[in-house]
Design a protein around this motif. Structure first.
Motif, short mmCIF file in Angstrom:
data_model
loop_
_atom_site.label_atom_id
_atom_site.label_comp_id
_atom_site.label_asym_id
_atom_site.label_seq_id
_atom_site.Cartn_x
_atom_site.Cartn_y
_atom_site.Cartn_z
N PHE A 75 4.39 -1.30 -5.46
CA PHE A 75 4.04 -2.56 -5.71
C PHE A 75 4.89 -3.34 -6.77
O PHE A 75 4.92 -4.46 -7.07
CB PHE A 75 2.60 -2.54 -6.76
N ALA A 76 6.06 -2.70 -7.03
CA ALA A 76 7.22 -3.12 -7.79
C ALA A 76 8.25 -3.86 -7.10
O ALA A 76 9.10 -4.42 -8.18
CB ALA A 76 8.01 -2.04 -8.82
N GLY A 77 7.88 -4.15 -5.94
CA GLY A 77 8.96 -4.90 -5.23
C GLY A 77 8.18 -5.63 -4.16
O GLY A 77 7.35 -5.12 -3.37
N VAL A 78 9.00 -6.86 -3.74
CA VAL A 78 8.43 -7.66 -2.56
C VAL A 78 9.83 -7.99 -1.85
O VAL A 78 10.85 -8.06 -2.57
CB VAL A 78 7.70 -8.95 -3.19
N ARG A 79 9.81 -8.62 -0.85
CA ARG A 79 10.66 -9.11 -0.02
C ARG A 79 10.29 -10.30 0.92
O ARG A 79 9.26 -10.42 1.42
CB ARG A 79 11.22 -7.78 1.11
N ALA B 138 0.82 -1.33 0.00
CA ALA B 138 -0.01 -0.05 -0.21
C ALA B 138 0.97 1.24 -0.07
O ALA B 138 2.02 1.05 0.57
CB ALA B 138 -0.84 0.09 1.30
N PHE B 139 0.51 2.20 -0.66
CA PHE B 139 1.14 3.78 -0.72
C PHE B 139 1.00 4.08 0.82
O PHE B 139 -0.01 4.08 1.24
CB PHE B 139 0.59 4.43 -1.82
N GLY C 155 4.65 9.43 2.84
CA GLY C 155 5.26 8.50 1.89
C GLY C 155 5.94 7.21 2.66
O GLY C 155 6.76 6.65 1.89
N ARG C 156 5.51 6.70 3.67
CA ARG C 156 6.11 5.85 4.24
C ARG C 156 5.14 4.38 3.92
O ARG C 156 4.33 4.14 4.68
CB ARG C 156 6.04 5.83 6.01
N HIS C 157 5.52 3.83 2.74
CA HIS C 157 4.65 3.12 1.99
C HIS C 157 4.83 1.58 2.96
O HIS C 157 5.68 1.44 3.63
CB HIS C 157 4.92 2.87 0.75
N THR C 158 3.98 0.77 2.54
CA THR C 158 3.69 -0.46 3.33
C THR C 158 4.20 -1.62 2.16
O THR C 158 3.67 -1.58 1.03
CB THR C 158 2.56 -0.83 3.69
N VAL C 159 5.37 -2.31 2.34
CA VAL C 159 5.95 -3.01 1.34
C VAL C 159 5.14 -4.52 1.58
O VAL C 159 5.35 -5.21 2.80
CB VAL C 159 7.58 -3.38 1.39
N TYR C 160 4.90 -5.36 0.66
CA TYR C 160 4.35 -6.61 0.65
C TYR C 160 5.42 -7.53 0.97
O TYR C 160 6.59 -7.48 0.27
CB TYR C 160 3.79 -6.97 -0.55
N SER C 161 5.48 -8.22 2.27
CA SER C 161 6.42 -9.11 2.73
C SER C 161 6.00 -10.51 2.64
O SER C 161 4.96 -10.76 3.29
CB SER C 161 6.96 -8.57 3.83
N VAL C 162 7.05 -11.50 2.14
CA VAL C 162 6.64 -12.92 2.47
C VAL C 162 7.01 -13.51 3.37
O VAL C 162 8.50 -13.41 3.56
CB VAL C 162 6.66 -13.62 0.94
N ALA C 163 6.52 -14.26 4.29
CA ALA C 163 7.02 -15.07 5.31
C ALA C 163 7.78 -16.22 5.10
O ALA C 163 7.51 -16.94 4.29
CB ALA C 163 5.91 -15.14 6.32
#
Length: 248
Positions: free
Chosen positions: A239-243, A85-86, A96-104
């Protein structure tokens, strides 16, 4: 009439210093240029650490590479295991502290093959087939993956074929693997692997000129070389990156 997310970050002044004994400068001819090169390398290290670890919201653990006056490091962005999420709109430092999609990860002791498969599946399809899409991980993580074997057959997961394109963990699932010694290794709550289309995901804007000054009166018997550069970095398209994230 399309609403857009915007945020505005101030440019930061990153710096590094190297003290040198005046006696050394007198004894060795042409040393200034060599030390200036070392100072530039020291600065590059601080810049890299700031871009990965610094939290511009607090300085409690990141004083050495910027604290509240440093860059917004990738690891300082909040994470979610459900959706990216932005962050909020505005020009305040808290915007501008976006929420990054993180895979456990399955375990915080090691990155395994299925973790990487799950992470690649989590990146939206529109970012997958781009030449700039790449993995980023610590060299220690890369070394561990090269030794990893399937539990049932004891066969190495990443086979070395001896050429540039077929080297073990040089590419994974068709994406280049970038070694980054300034990243975290696996551990509880750590982010050991990123996968992103980097030109969309992360933006660095800097002044190409670095200021290097010499101070003769900082300490008796020493001169101090001081390097400073103005830089700003931000996640552009969250949305262009995951971790990967290690379970607590």
């Amino acid at each position: 009439d399309i609403a857009t997310s915007f945020w505005q970050l101030p440019v930061r002044a990153l710096n590094a210093t190297v003290p040198v004994r005046t006696a050394v400068l007198d004894d060795i001819n042409g040393l200034d240029e060599t030390i200036a090169m070392d100072l530039a390398l020291e600065f590059s290290q601080q810049e890299a650490l700031s871009m990965m670890f610094n939290n511009d919201q607090s300085g409690s653990t990141t004083v050495n590479y910027g604290a509240t006056s440093g860059l917004r490091g990738l690891n300082s962005y909040p994470n979610s295991t459900s959706a990216a999420a932005f962050g909020s709109n505005g020009s305040a430092i808290t915007n501008g502290r976006h929420t990054v999609y993180s895979v456990a990860q399955a375990s915080n002791t090691a990155v395994v093959y299925d973790d990487l498969a799950n992470l690649q599946a989590a990146l939206p399809a529109q970012y997958l087939n781009k030449p700039i899409t790449a993995w980023m991980m610590h060299p220690t993580t890369i070394g561990a993956l090269r030794k990893q074997k399937a539990a049932s057959s004891n066969v190495i997961n990443f086979i070395e074929s001896g050429d540039d394109d077929g080297g073990a963990v040089v590419y994974i699932f068709g994406h280049k693997v970038i070694p980054n010694p300034y990243m975290s290794v696996t551990g509880a709550g750590n982010y050991p692997v990123y996968l992103a289309e980097w030109d969309k995901f992360f933006t660095i804007a800097d002044n190409e000129e670095m200021s290097i000054k010499r101070f003769d009166q900082t300490a008796p018997g020493f001169v101090t070389l001081f390097a400073e550069k103005r830089v700003v970095s931000t996640i552009r398209d969250v949305f262009a990156g995951v971790r990967l994230v290690g379970p607590a």
